[in-house]
Each structure stands twice: as structure tokens, then as C-alpha cells.
Design a protein around this motif. Structure first.
Motif, PDB file in Angstrom:
ATOM      1  N   LEU A 136       4.390   3.378   7.342  1.00  0.00           N
ATOM      2  CA  LEU A 136       3.916   3.127   5.984  1.00  0.00           C
ATOM      3  C   LEU A 136       5.092   2.979   5.022  1.00  0.00           C
ATOM      4  O   LEU A 136       5.093   2.081   4.155  1.00  0.00           O
ATOM      5  CB  LEU A 136       3.010   4.275   5.557  1.00  0.00           C
ATOM      6  N   GLU A 137       6.097   3.823   5.156  1.00  0.00           N
ATOM      7  CA  GLU A 137       7.258   3.730   4.266  1.00  0.00           C
ATOM      8  C   GLU A 137       8.040   2.441   4.513  1.00  0.00           C
ATOM      9  O   GLU A 137       8.533   1.818   3.562  1.00  0.00           O
ATOM     10  CB  GLU A 137       8.161   4.951   4.448  1.00  0.00           C
ATOM     11  N   LEU A 165      -0.901   0.865  -0.092  1.00  0.00           N
ATOM     12  CA  LEU A 165      -0.877   0.756   1.363  1.00  0.00           C
ATOM     13  C   LEU A 165      -1.358   2.071   1.969  1.00  0.00           C
ATOM     14  O   LEU A 165      -0.836   3.140   1.654  1.00  0.00           O
ATOM     15  CB  LEU A 165       0.538   0.454   1.841  1.00  0.00           C
ATOM     16  N   CYS A 210      -0.910   8.251   2.850  1.00  0.00           N
ATOM     17  CA  CYS A 210      -0.910   8.520   4.289  1.00  0.00           C
ATOM     18  C   CYS A 210      -2.014   9.512   4.606  1.00  0.00           C
ATOM     19  O   CYS A 210      -2.004  10.653   4.108  1.00  0.00           O
ATOM     20  CB  CYS A 210       0.440   9.077   4.724  1.00  0.00           C
ATOM     21  N   ALA A 218       6.054  -0.307   2.859  1.00  0.00           N
ATOM     22  CA  ALA A 218       6.191  -0.277   1.408  1.00  0.00           C
ATOM     23  C   ALA A 218       7.509  -0.895   0.965  1.00  0.00           C
ATOM     24  O   ALA A 218       7.558  -1.660  -0.003  1.00  0.00           O
ATOM     25  CB  ALA A 218       6.076   1.163   0.909  1.00  0.00           C
ATOM     26  N   THR A 257       1.999   4.299  -1.488  1.00  0.00           N
ATOM     27  CA  THR A 257       1.447   4.610  -0.168  1.00  0.00           C
ATOM     28  C   THR A 257       0.516   5.809  -0.240  1.00  0.00           C
ATOM     29  O   THR A 257       0.664   6.688  -1.097  1.00  0.00           O
ATOM     30  CB  THR A 257       2.565   4.899   0.845  1.00  0.00           C
TER      31      THR A 257
END
Length: 247
Positions: free
Chosen positions: A40-41, A32, A58, A44, A56
Motif C-alpha cells: 500500500l505504501e 488506497l 490498511c 501511494a 492509505t
């Protein structure tokens, strides 16, 4: 059958998250990618709750070097990549005479340059995997929208980029396709409200009479094009716009 690996950009929210969810539900593990670390977390964890693995990355994909690093992160985590879904985008609508140079350049970097650099980095791995690319363009890349010249140009460009790569790799075991959604209620679309005193008649020209497109319908198409069921699709651009581009 080995588990498939998909890299999805823009995965922290909106269509990116919806598409990642559909891919997880069809058995993919996910890399991701997004600029939104907190989102994002959460994304996930959502994917892990569905029973799939998720890593992930970022970063700002408007920086070309981060595109290569995103692909590297997927390979490092999973050893392969089977699908690349280019969904991340920015929409910074403005009257053309009011648009800042930085906004114009950011739009081109994220919406057009980043998909190119991601595909460039991923192609050798995707060919080895007999994989697929799904680019998310837009119906306004076909039927243009006022106050959105930069965004429309990038989405039209992404459609042609998809078709060009499909021709270039016609003899390779890879499928390269695009989806062109009409208006959806996403955080991105809400930016249209930032134009001061827009002409409602002009906005109505790209407002489908049947209403907004359901995000899940587009995510379903992304997942379908990523799958082997879409073996007949290569160089296609699937429009999902409730008739907006029909006339």
C-alpha cells in the motif's frame, strides 16, 4: 472543475493498483485501501509520483466495521468521495468437499459482504457528489469455473447486487456499474495452481482461446466507468473476456 476523489480497494497490487494508476492519470486524488501495508505504501508513492494526492487505509475488509472506517478515512482526508471502486477480492479455489469453512466464509466476506458495506457507507456521499460506483466482478460470475464455487458465487452475486442497487437508486444522481474480466495474470489468478491434480479439460472450459485479458484494458474500463464520459451506463456489467462467455 474540482478534483475528483476515488477510493480504490485492493490497491496495493494487480488490477487495483492498475486502476488507481489510470484514475490518477485522469486527475483523481486517491484513497488506497488494502490489507498489504508494505504494498500500500509503495502504491501511494507511485500515485504521488504521478502528481496526485494519495492517502492509505490498511485493513481487512472482511471485517465489516473496517468498511465504514475506510469510507470515513477518505472523507476525513479529502472532504468528499466521488468514486468507489470495489476491486479487492480473494480467490481460494478447492474441490468443494475439501474447502474449509474458514476459506468459504472469508471468500464471501471479502468478495461480497465488503462491497455491500462499502457501498452502504459511501452512498450518501456519492449521491451528494453525483458520483459513481464501479464493482469488479468476473467472467466466472457468468460462465462458472470448476473448483471455484465460492468465488464464482460471490462474483455472480456482485453482478446482481450492482444491478439491484442501480434499480434502487435509479432516480438519484449516481451511476452504479460493474466490470467482469476474464482471466488475467494477477497474483489472485495464480491461486488456481493450488488445486491438486485438477482436470485440465475442466479448466480449459474457462480458458479463452484468444489468451489472457490484459490488465490495463480492464483498468481502462474501470476508469472510464468512473468518469462522466460513461454517463449512459447505469446497471451495466461490461464483460472483458476475449470471448470466453460468448459460447
Amino acid at each position: 472543475m474540482s478534483t475528483k476523489i476515488a477510493l480504490v480497494t485492493g490497491a496495493a497490487s494487480g488490477l487495483g493498483l492498475a486502476s488507481a494508476t489510470k484514475l490518477a492519470q485522469s486527475g483523481h486524488h486517491l484513497c488506497l485501501v488494502d490489507i498489504d501495508a508494505a504494498g500500500l505504501e509503495k502504491a501511494a508513492q507511485h500515485i504521488r509520483n504521478l502528481g496526485s494526492e494519495a492517502v492509505t487505509f490498511c485493513a481487512d475488509l472482511g471485517q465489516a466495521e473496517n468498511c465504514q472506517e475506510a469510507i470515513n478515512s477518505a472523507i476525513e482526508a479529502f472532504g468528499q468521495i466521488d468514486t468507489l471502486c470495489n476491486i479487492a477480492a480473494v480467490m481460494l479455489p478447492a474441490r468443494t468437499t475439501d474447502m474449509a469453512q474458514s476459506a468459504f466464509e472469508t471468500t464471501l466476506a471479502v468478495n461480497l459482504a465488503a462491497p455491500f458495506y462499502l457501498m452502504q457507507a459511501a452512498l450518501p456521499h456519492l449521491i451528494d457528489a453525483h458520483g459513481s460506483i464501479v464493482n469488479v466482478a468476473s467472467a466466472v460470475g457468468i460462465s462458472a469455473q470448476a473448483y471455484n464455487a465460492a468465488y464464482c458465487a460471490t462474483k455472480a452475486g456482485l453482478i446482481q447486487m450492482t444491478k439491484s442497487l442501480a434499480m434502487e437508486y435509479i432516480h438519484e444522481p449516481i451511476r452504479i456499474n460493474a466490470v467482469a474480466p476474464g482471466g488475467m495474470m494477477t497474483p489472485l489468478a495464480r491461486n488456481m495452481m493450488n488445486v491438486e491434480n485438477p482436470d485440465p479439460g475442466l479448466l480449459a472450459r474457462t480458458t479463452p482461446l484468444r489468451g489472457l485479458v490484459e490488465m490495463d484494458d480492464v483498468a481502462d474500463m474501470v476508469a472510464f466507468l468512473a468518469s462522466e464520459k460513461a454517463r449512459g451506463h447505469h446497471g451495466s456489467c461490461i464483460v472483458i473476456d476475449k470471448g470466453m462467455c460468448a459460447g
